[in-house]
Design an enzyme around this catalytic site. Structure first.
Site, short mmCIF file in Angstrom:
data_model
loop_
_atom_site.label_atom_id
_atom_site.label_comp_id
_atom_site.label_asym_id
_atom_site.label_seq_id
_atom_site.Cartn_x
_atom_site.Cartn_y
_atom_site.Cartn_z
N THR A 107 0.99 0.35 -5.13
CA THR A 107 1.98 -0.35 -6.09
C THR A 107 1.48 -0.58 -7.41
O THR A 107 -0.07 -1.11 -8.02
CB THR A 107 2.73 -1.16 -5.59
OG1 THR A 107 2.91 -0.83 -4.25
CG2 THR A 107 3.66 -1.18 -6.33
N GLY A 133 1.65 -4.33 -0.76
CA GLY A 133 2.01 -4.13 0.13
C GLY A 133 2.96 -5.63 0.71
O GLY A 133 3.62 -5.70 -0.19
N SER A 190 11.45 -2.61 1.07
CA SER A 190 10.24 -3.10 1.12
C SER A 190 10.02 -4.30 0.37
O SER A 190 10.41 -4.96 1.34
CB SER A 190 10.98 -2.30 -0.39
OG SER A 190 10.18 -2.22 -1.38
O1 DON Z 1 7.57 -0.91 -0.73
C1 DON Z 1 6.58 -1.72 -0.13
O2 DON Z 1 6.81 -2.39 -0.40
C2 DON Z 1 5.53 -0.99 0.35
N1 DON Z 1 5.74 0.90 -0.63
C3 DON Z 1 5.27 -1.28 -0.91
C4 DON Z 1 3.34 -1.06 -1.75
C5 DON Z 1 2.18 -1.05 -1.73
O3 DON Z 1 2.47 -1.82 -2.56
C6 DON Z 1 0.69 -0.34 -2.33
N2 DON Z 1 -0.50 -1.23 -2.37
N3 DON Z 1 -0.42 -2.41 -2.50
#
Ligand code: DON
Length: 564
Positions: A373, A466, A444
């Site tokens: 992200t 994540g 999320s």
């Molecule tokens: O919304 C969420 O929590 C995840 N889709 C976030 C994904 C993420 O942060 C991936 N890597 N860092």
């Protein structure tokens, strides 16, 4: 003798100041006088900063930065994903925008299960079946309509120029291309126009993406959710076996939400509300820690790690059970955040030994090294602040790349709980509250956050990672507040993480001694022995006492602060 007394008194005064924490840490990151953008790529921060210089506000700069990340940071910057933004205007008003992806109209609770009720491997993570209805463009247009000062054309023209003129590939970017090369090729039928073999120093031009951006610049929302782009996009997803239709695109709406705001000692923390778990979980962690003298324990000391871990363990257990899309499920927010409840939650905590996470089978969980992200923080010269986290979920999302449109599509459907009790790619175990339903938003962990001190803006902060996002944001705030670190040091400091299940404290590679880990083990904590991942990639801004800004751009990536 006289000068000795003088020295002593200066020393005492200094000690007093430090004791009262009124002497703020000396900045070690970029300091600017008026405005700043901190993002994952210098090109995006520069474009955002240029928009601010031209008289745009933080919201204009948000649109420019987010779109520039699509060009410069396709790993996570996106047209085919979604995100969340929390803002605080110069007059102190706050709000939040939810441009999270949604499940398509045809989605069903069991869509990722086989006839025996087992989760079908990869279906919610790889390729077209994993794609949720993208929200990013709707989010940008909603922000621009509500708060924008400059025209969309003015904001997007430097971004389109960036796509046409090209970006220079960094070492880290080339490494990422290599790491995901085979997966991207496999999803895209063995061939892709995405420049996957690029080497450091190469210049990458994205002419197809420039055209897609031009349609958004010309027609706004309709330039993406209707007409040419919508037709190409929905046909492409369906040809590859996915579920997103033209109707899904047309119906998508970003939503304004009320952020979660709470006090921690003399701070006021403002963060994202559901369908992100960020704000509520952050609130629980901080309030469970509040009765303790955190600063006395020392940064990353055994006691701090224990207290933080136990608070996080309890908060994540609640997250996984109670939280989901508030338009679909009732979240017992008042109870979860009440003093009585949180006090009771911590009654079982003792520094003597670890609490055990409940005995739910942990399964074969691979904790992904997750930085996919991206977060950016902006403060403009009027004092408006935006904190934005945006994502495709995995690295390059579902890996499905539209050659005709020039962007990747998300694999956000994996953030739903495909089956109660079965962990997703972040090892998060979901429950009914986060089950799949048509048009529902998946839960999320994204935690774009703002912090006030003495009623004034003090920090803008957020990160990818994540499930580790919430703990990384919490630790960055604690580093600056409890341990008096500069913004840059607070961002760079080694982090640790616990999320209830799997019942493991994860430590980053550096900064945690074997002795510390052994002591924790002797108290019953499980430690990650085999791999030491990177936890988060924080981009933050701190407002200094004289009103200047200090950037914290994470050393873990190409992240850069730019401002004036
Ligand atoms: O919304 C969420 O929590 C995840 N889709 C976030 C994904 C993420 O942060 C991936 N890597 N860092």
């Amino acid at each position: 003798m006289k000068s000795y007394t003088k020295l002593l008194s200066i020393g005492f005064t200094l000690l007093l100041f430090v004791g009262c924490k009124t002497l703020p840490a000396t900045p070690t990151g970029l300091v600017t006088e008026k405005a700043m953008v901190v993002s994952a790529r210098e090109e995006a921060s520069s474009i955002g900063s240029e928009i601010l210089k031209k008289g745009g506000n933080a919201f204009d700069a948000m649109v420019a930065t987010e779109m520039a990340l699509v060009v410069a940071y396709p790993f996570a910057g996106n047209l085919g994903g979604g995100g969340f933004m929390v803002y605080r205007k110069a007059d102190g008003t706050t709000g939040a925008l939810d441009y999270r992806e949604k499940a398509p109209l045809s989605a069903t609770k069991d869509m990722y299960l086989d006839s025996l009720g087992n989760v079908i491997p990869n279906m919610s993570t790889v390729g077209a079946t994993a794609v949720g209805v993208p929200g990013t463009v709707a989010g940008m247009i909603a922000v621009h309509e509500k708060f924008g000062k400059l025209s969309l054309k003015e904001i997007l023209s430097p971004v389109i120029a960036l796509a046409q003129d090209g970006i220079v590939v960094t070492e880290k970017q080339a490494e990422r291309f290599k790491a995901y090369r085979d997966e991207i090729l496999a999803v895209n039928g063995g061939a892709t126009t995405f420049p996957i073999d690029a080497e450091p120093g190469d210049i990458l031009k994205y002419s197809v993406l420039a055209k897609t951006l031009q349609r958004i610049s010309d027609k706004g929302r309709d330039g993406f959710y209707k007409g040419e782009t919508a037709k190409i996009l929905s046909a492409f997803i369906q040809q590859n076996g996915g579920f997103v239709t033209e109707k899904d695109l047309e119906k998508y709406q970003a939503k304004w939400r009320t952020p979660v705001a709470f006090a921690y000692k003399d701070l006021r923390i403002i963060s994202m509300s559901p369908p992100s778990s960020g704000g509520i979980t952050l609130n629980q962690i901080f309030r469970m820690m509040e009765p303790y003298k955190v600063s006395k324990y020392g940064h990353n000391s055994e006691k701090e790690i224990q207290l933080f871990t136990e608070a996080a363990r309890r908060a994540y257990a609640d997250r996984n059970y109670y939280l989901g899309d508030p338009d679909f499920v009732t979240i017992p927010k008042e109870v979860l955040l009440s003093d009585v409840y949180l006090k009771k939650r911590m009654e079982s905590f003792s520094f003597k030994k670890a609490t055990k996470s409940s005995a739910i089978q942990e399964g074969n969980v691979q904790m992904a090294e997750s930085m996919e992200t991206t977060h950016y923080s902006i403060v403009d010269n009027e004092g408006n602040a935006v904190s934005v986290t945006t994502t495709l979920n995995g690295a390059y999302g579902s890996k499905l790349y539209s050659d005709e449109l020039g962007f990747f599509l998300n694999n956000e459907m994996d953030d739903f709980s495909a089956k109660a009790g079965v962990p997703n790619m972040f090892g998060l175990i979901g429950a009914e509250a986060n089950s799949i339903a048509p048009e529902k938003r998946m839960l999320s962990s994204m935690t774009p956050t703002l912090v006030e001190k003495d009623g004034k803006l003090w920090m803008v902060v957020g990160t990818p990672g994540g499930s580790t996002i919430i703990t990384a944001v919490a630790q960055t705030i604690l580093n600056a507040y409890e341990f008096d670190m500069s913004m840059q040091k607070a961002v760079d400091a080694p982090r640790f993480h616990h999320q209830w299940l799997p019942d493991v404290v994860m430590f980053e590679p550096l900064g945690f001694s074997d002795k510390l880990k052994d002591d924790l083990k002797s108290k019953g904590y499980n430690i990650n022995e085999d791999r030491t991942p990177i936890i988060g990639k924080v981009n933050a801004i701190r407002v200094l006492p004289n009103g200047h800004l200090e950037g914290g751009a994470d050393r873990r990536g190409d992240d850069t602060a730019v401002g004036f």
